[in-house]
Scaffold this motif. Structure first.
Motif, PDB file in Angstrom:
ATOM      1  N   PRO A 155       0.707  -1.168  -0.081  1.00 32.94           N
ATOM      2  CA  PRO A 155      -0.034  -0.069   0.015  1.00 32.94           C
ATOM      3  C   PRO A 155       0.645   1.271   0.199  1.00 32.94           C
ATOM      4  O   PRO A 155       0.245   2.353  -0.063  1.00 32.94           O
ATOM      5  CB  PRO A 155      -0.935  -0.074   1.382  1.00 32.94           C
ATOM      6  N   LEU A 156       2.285   1.260   0.374  1.00 34.37           N
ATOM      7  CA  LEU A 156       2.933   2.466   0.259  1.00 34.37           C
ATOM      8  C   LEU A 156       3.326   2.872  -1.155  1.00 34.37           C
ATOM      9  O   LEU A 156       3.891   3.975  -1.330  1.00 34.37           O
ATOM     10  CB  LEU A 156       4.235   2.279   1.142  1.00 34.37           C
ATOM     11  N   SER A 157       2.981   1.900  -2.202  1.00 37.42           N
ATOM     12  CA  SER A 157       3.184   2.397  -3.376  1.00 37.42           C
ATOM     13  C   SER A 157       4.662   2.694  -3.768  1.00 37.42           C
ATOM     14  O   SER A 157       4.835   3.562  -4.303  1.00 37.42           O
ATOM     15  CB  SER A 157       2.217   3.409  -4.013  1.00 37.42           C
ATOM     16  N   PRO A 158       5.758   1.777  -3.583  1.00 35.17           N
ATOM     17  CA  PRO A 158       7.109   1.870  -3.963  1.00 35.17           C
ATOM     18  C   PRO A 158       7.434   2.071  -5.367  1.00 35.17           C
ATOM     19  O   PRO A 158       6.467   1.515  -6.178  1.00 35.17           O
ATOM     20  CB  PRO A 158       7.638   0.816  -2.999  1.00 35.17           C
ATOM     21  N   ALA A 159       8.249   2.699  -5.779  1.00 37.60           N
ATOM     22  CA  ALA A 159       8.914   2.463  -7.020  1.00 37.60           C
ATOM     23  C   ALA A 159       9.491   0.980  -7.093  1.00 37.60           C
ATOM     24  O   ALA A 159       9.749   0.377  -6.293  1.00 37.60           O
ATOM     25  CB  ALA A 159       9.934   3.395  -7.101  1.00 37.60           C
ATOM     26  N   LYS A 160       9.154   0.244  -8.493  1.00 38.20           N
ATOM     27  CA  LYS A 160       9.677  -1.000  -8.775  1.00 38.20           C
ATOM     28  C   LYS A 160      10.981  -0.800  -9.479  1.00 38.20           C
ATOM     29  O   LYS A 160      10.635  -0.205 -10.394  1.00 38.20           O
ATOM     30  CB  LYS A 160       8.606  -1.527  -9.072  1.00 38.20           C
ATOM     31  N   LEU A 161      11.843  -1.643  -8.980  1.00 31.08           N
ATOM     32  CA  LEU A 161      13.177  -1.496  -9.857  1.00 31.08           C
ATOM     33  C   LEU A 161      13.771  -2.882 -10.236  1.00 31.08           C
ATOM     34  O   LEU A 161      13.851  -3.696  -9.283  1.00 31.08           O
ATOM     35  CB  LEU A 161      14.115  -0.842  -8.974  1.00 31.08           C
ATOM     36  N   HIS A 162      13.856  -3.109 -11.594  1.00 32.81           N
ATOM     37  CA  HIS A 162      14.603  -4.528 -11.846  1.00 32.81           C
ATOM     38  C   HIS A 162      15.977  -3.944 -12.396  1.00 32.81           C
ATOM     39  O   HIS A 162      16.280  -3.218 -13.141  1.00 32.81           O
ATOM     40  CB  HIS A 162      13.672  -4.977 -13.118  1.00 32.81           C
ATOM     41  N   LEU A 163      16.876  -4.696 -11.707  1.00 35.20           N
ATOM     42  CA  LEU A 163      18.331  -4.587 -12.031  1.00 35.20           C
ATOM     43  C   LEU A 163      18.965  -5.905 -12.417  1.00 35.20           C
ATOM     44  O   LEU A 163      18.422  -6.905 -11.833  1.00 35.20           O
ATOM     45  CB  LEU A 163      19.122  -4.089 -10.739  1.00 35.20           C
ATOM     46  N   ALA A 164      19.970  -5.653 -13.336  1.00 32.29           N
ATOM     47  CA  ALA A 164      20.687  -6.743 -13.961  1.00 32.29           C
ATOM     48  C   ALA A 164      21.517  -7.254 -12.553  1.00 32.29           C
ATOM     49  O   ALA A 164      21.784  -6.778 -11.578  1.00 32.29           O
ATOM     50  CB  ALA A 164      21.762  -6.467 -14.785  1.00 32.29           C
ATOM     51  N   GLY A 165      21.811  -8.684 -12.802  1.00 32.91           N
ATOM     52  CA  GLY A 165      22.750  -9.385 -11.757  1.00 32.91           C
ATOM     53  C   GLY A 165      21.825  -9.994 -10.538  1.00 32.91           C
ATOM     54  O   GLY A 165      22.571 -10.622  -9.650  1.00 32.91           O
ATOM     55  N   ARG A 166      20.537  -9.796 -10.845  1.00 31.54           N
ATOM     56  CA  ARG A 166      19.790 -10.672  -9.785  1.00 31.54           C
ATOM     57  C   ARG A 166      20.144 -10.354  -8.349  1.00 31.54           C
ATOM     58  O   ARG A 166      20.323 -11.303  -7.392  1.00 31.54           O
ATOM     59  CB  ARG A 166      19.711 -12.054 -10.282  1.00 31.54           C
ATOM     60  N   PRO A 167      20.342  -9.122  -8.004  1.00 31.44           N
ATOM     61  CA  PRO A 167      20.225  -8.680  -6.598  1.00 31.44           C
ATOM     62  C   PRO A 167      19.237  -9.225  -5.658  1.00 31.44           C
ATOM     63  O   PRO A 167      19.563  -9.301  -4.476  1.00 31.44           O
ATOM     64  CB  PRO A 167      20.427  -7.288  -6.547  1.00 31.44           C
ATOM     65  N   TRP A 168      18.270  -9.623  -6.061  1.00 31.09           N
ATOM     66  CA  TRP A 168      17.102 -10.037  -5.616  1.00 31.09           C
ATOM     67  C   TRP A 168      17.050 -11.585  -5.204  1.00 31.09           C
ATOM     68  O   TRP A 168      16.316 -11.955  -4.140  1.00 31.09           O
ATOM     69  CB  TRP A 168      15.668  -9.472  -6.051  1.00 31.09           C
ATOM     70  N   PHE A 169      18.002 -12.222  -5.787  1.00 28.38           N
ATOM     71  CA  PHE A 169      17.831 -13.379  -5.580  1.00 28.38           C
ATOM     72  C   PHE A 169      18.340 -14.105  -4.136  1.00 28.38           C
ATOM     73  O   PHE A 169      19.309 -13.565  -3.500  1.00 28.38           O
ATOM     74  CB  PHE A 169      19.242 -14.152  -6.637  1.00 28.38           C
ATOM     75  N   ASP A 170      17.390 -14.968  -3.629  1.00 26.33           N
ATOM     76  CA  ASP A 170      17.871 -15.307  -2.175  1.00 26.33           C
ATOM     77  C   ASP A 170      17.924 -16.597  -1.880  1.00 26.33           C
ATOM     78  O   ASP A 170      17.834 -17.733  -3.008  1.00 26.33           O
ATOM     79  CB  ASP A 170      16.609 -14.683  -1.013  1.00 26.33           C
ATOM     80  N   CYS A 171      18.480 -17.070  -0.963  1.00 27.87           N
ATOM     81  CA  CYS A 171      18.804 -18.804  -0.926  1.00 27.87           C
ATOM     82  C   CYS A 171      17.658 -19.221   0.225  1.00 27.87           C
ATOM     83  O   CYS A 171      18.232 -19.671   1.295  1.00 27.87           O
ATOM     84  CB  CYS A 171      20.174 -18.839  -0.417  1.00 27.87           C
ATOM     85  N   ASP A 172      16.619 -19.556  -0.211  1.00 28.80           N
ATOM     86  CA  ASP A 172      15.744 -20.264   0.667  1.00 28.80           C
ATOM     87  C   ASP A 172      15.770 -21.701   0.596  1.00 28.80           C
ATOM     88  O   ASP A 172      15.301 -22.411   1.726  1.00 28.80           O
ATOM     89  CB  ASP A 172      14.178 -19.800   0.198  1.00 28.80           C
ATOM     90  N   THR A 173      16.380 -22.408  -0.300  1.00 31.06           N
ATOM     91  CA  THR A 173      16.060 -23.785  -0.476  1.00 31.06           C
ATOM     92  C   THR A 173      17.872 -24.436  -0.814  1.00 31.06           C
ATOM     93  O   THR A 173      18.538 -23.658  -1.154  1.00 31.06           O
ATOM     94  CB  THR A 173      15.223 -24.339  -1.702  1.00 31.06           C
TER      95      THR A 173
END
Length: 191
Positions: A155-173
């Protein structure tokens, strides 16, 4: 110069999909995941870690959520109480590809808005890879009664940013961890 900011790293999860292992302490690219995330916020005035104390984070301010393992909303409440800068980088402790350049890009993308969040290759917001205006986040959190970061932050309506290098990749499994280790610099030398 980037905006004045603190960093809040959520590191107290139960890592169920990794068999309860100490996910922030798992090594990728020759160092613990949490140390890689901390290295991505070198300009943070305060480094707040919600989770157990870590020896490799001398500048860290360590707090615990109540109850421990209670999820991201209690963890955010505990961490945000320690934030003093006008902006806060809200980050997971398991982002092996996040860099200082990515955090700077998020701060720039937020501009005069409430915040900015990374989106993955499918366009999904990654709520533990973003920056937020501290006052607005605290105000939203004070009136929020839910349990999900999506419910709080969308609901805060943030800016959405897609960046190269997959900085969002997390290690869940275990598969995520294997993939991160195979793609990290120095991949042949990891534990």
């Amino acid at each position: 110069m980037s905006a004045r900011h603190d960093a809040c790293i959520l590191a107290g999860g139960l890592a169920r999909r990794l068999g309860g292992r100490d996910k922030p302490g798992l090594r990728v690219g020759g160092r613990p995941l949490i140390e890689s995330v901390a290295a991505a916020v070198p300009d943070a005035e305060r480094l707040i870690v919600v989770g157990e104390r870590r020896p490799g984070l001398a500048r860290g301010v360590f707090v615990r959520e109540d109850p421990p393992g209670g999820g991201p909303i209690p963890a955010l409440r505990a961490g945000l109480a320690e934030v003093g800068a006008p902006w806060v980088a809200l980050l997971a402790a398991d982002l092996p590809f996040l860099s200082a350049g990515h955090v700077s890009a998020l701060l720039e993308a937020a501009g005069a808005g409430a915040g900015a969040v990374l989106v993955d290759d499918d366009g999904r917001e990654q709520w533990l890879a973003g920056v937020w205006r501290t006052a607005g986040l605290a105000e939203a959190l004070a009136r929020y009664e839910g349990r999900s970061l999506h419910g709080l932050l969308a609901p805060l309506s943030p800016a959405k940013l897609h960046l190269a290098g997959r900085p969002w990749f997390d290690c869940d499994t275990a598969e995520d961890l294997h993939r991160a280790r195979s793609e990290a610099p120095g991949a042949g030398t990891q534990a």
